[in-house]
Design an enzyme around this catalytic site. Structure first.
Site, mmCIF file in Angstrom:
data_model
loop_
_atom_site.group_PDB
_atom_site.id
_atom_site.type_symbol
_atom_site.label_atom_id
_atom_site.label_comp_id
_atom_site.label_asym_id
_atom_site.label_seq_id
_atom_site.Cartn_x
_atom_site.Cartn_y
_atom_site.Cartn_z
ATOM 1 N N HIS A 1 0.858 -1.309 0.070
ATOM 2 C CA HIS A 1 0.010 -0.025 0.106
ATOM 3 C C HIS A 1 0.798 1.155 -0.207
ATOM 4 O O HIS A 1 1.913 1.221 0.567
ATOM 5 C CB HIS A 1 -0.846 0.017 1.281
ATOM 6 C CG HIS A 1 -2.065 -0.933 1.071
ATOM 7 N ND1 HIS A 1 -3.039 -1.152 2.118
ATOM 8 C CD2 HIS A 1 -2.174 -2.164 0.369
ATOM 9 C CE1 HIS A 1 -3.931 -2.095 1.511
ATOM 10 N NE2 HIS A 1 -3.342 -2.561 0.473
ATOM 11 N N CYS B 1 -6.137 1.629 5.172
ATOM 12 C CA CYS B 1 -6.613 0.487 5.598
ATOM 13 C C CYS B 1 -6.188 0.000 7.034
ATOM 14 O O CYS B 1 -5.336 0.504 7.793
ATOM 15 C CB CYS B 1 -6.138 -0.942 4.594
ATOM 16 S SG CYS B 1 -4.573 -1.355 4.928
ATOM 17 N N GLU C 1 0.832 3.821 1.753
ATOM 18 C CA GLU C 1 1.013 4.427 3.116
ATOM 19 C C GLU C 1 2.088 3.553 3.664
ATOM 20 O O GLU C 1 3.049 4.059 4.268
ATOM 21 C CB GLU C 1 -0.215 4.517 4.188
ATOM 22 C CG GLU C 1 -1.335 5.083 3.560
ATOM 23 C CD GLU C 1 -2.258 4.466 2.680
ATOM 24 O OE1 GLU C 1 -3.377 4.900 2.342
ATOM 25 O OE2 GLU C 1 -2.064 3.168 2.193
ATOM 26 N N CYS D 1 -2.039 -0.493 7.246
ATOM 27 C CA CYS D 1 -1.383 0.807 7.185
ATOM 28 C C CYS D 1 -1.660 1.534 8.446
ATOM 29 O O CYS D 1 -0.948 2.500 8.899
ATOM 30 C CB CYS D 1 -1.938 1.632 5.890
ATOM 31 S SG CYS D 1 -1.227 0.651 4.454
#
Length: 175
Positions: A86, A116, A88, A119
């Protein structure tokens, strides 16, 4: 001095950086960009996609994303099978690789989607207490964010669009 001089605020400025970062995403299902900022200085950027040296998602590198695009997996399902990091997480890892202490002294995570659960846990662990986002994300745990004292601000997409349009207009008018 001109009264018509206008420039984006800090939140809009750094969100535009996150929007720019997401253009590098190689994920087929969702493009996300993230920027970690402290004291109005950009520390790291990230975008989602497969790890370095792994075939890009859009080239078939992530079978889960391919199945998602084919409608065989619902949004949010089988995330443990996704090879894409991801945005992040990539920004947080970027800080770690460079030896930057990202979470201390008021760091802010700018991201195009509310992070999410995974993260969010990483950001909380390194001490980030503020997320500035553009869109919601179905797998976000808002109770965890509240318990951790993380402030979540959702920006107006129209403001970001306004600034992005100004940039594009300058290029179109200079040709």
């Amino acid at each position: 001095m001109s009264d018509s001089f206008e420039r984006p605020g800090w939140d809009e400025y750094f969100m535009l950086q996150a929007e720019l970062a997401k253009l590098r995403s190689n994920c087929m299902t969702r493009q996300v960009g993230a920027v970690i900022v402290r004291n109005h200085r950009q520390l790291a950027t990230g975008y989602n996609g497969t790890p370095p040296g792994i075939k890009n998602c859009f080239e078939g590198g992530c079978k889960r994303c391919q199945l998602r695009m084919e409608g065989k997996i619902e949004s949010g399902a089988s995330l443990d099978r996704c090879l894409c990091n991801h945005a992040e997480a990539n920004a947080i890892m970027h800080c770690a690789i460079l030896g930057i202490e990202a979470g201390i002294k008021g760091a802010v995570l700018y991201t195009t989607f509310v992070p999410c659960l995974e993260c969010t846990k990483m950001a909380i662990t390194i001490g980030i207490k503020k997320f500035v986002c553009l869109d919601s994300y179905p797998e976000t745990d808002y109770d965890l964010l509240k318990e951790a004292g993380v402030e979540v601000i959702q920006l107006d997409k129209n403001e970001i669009s306004k600034w992005a349009s100004k940039l594009v207009d300058k290029y179109e008018n200079s040709v």
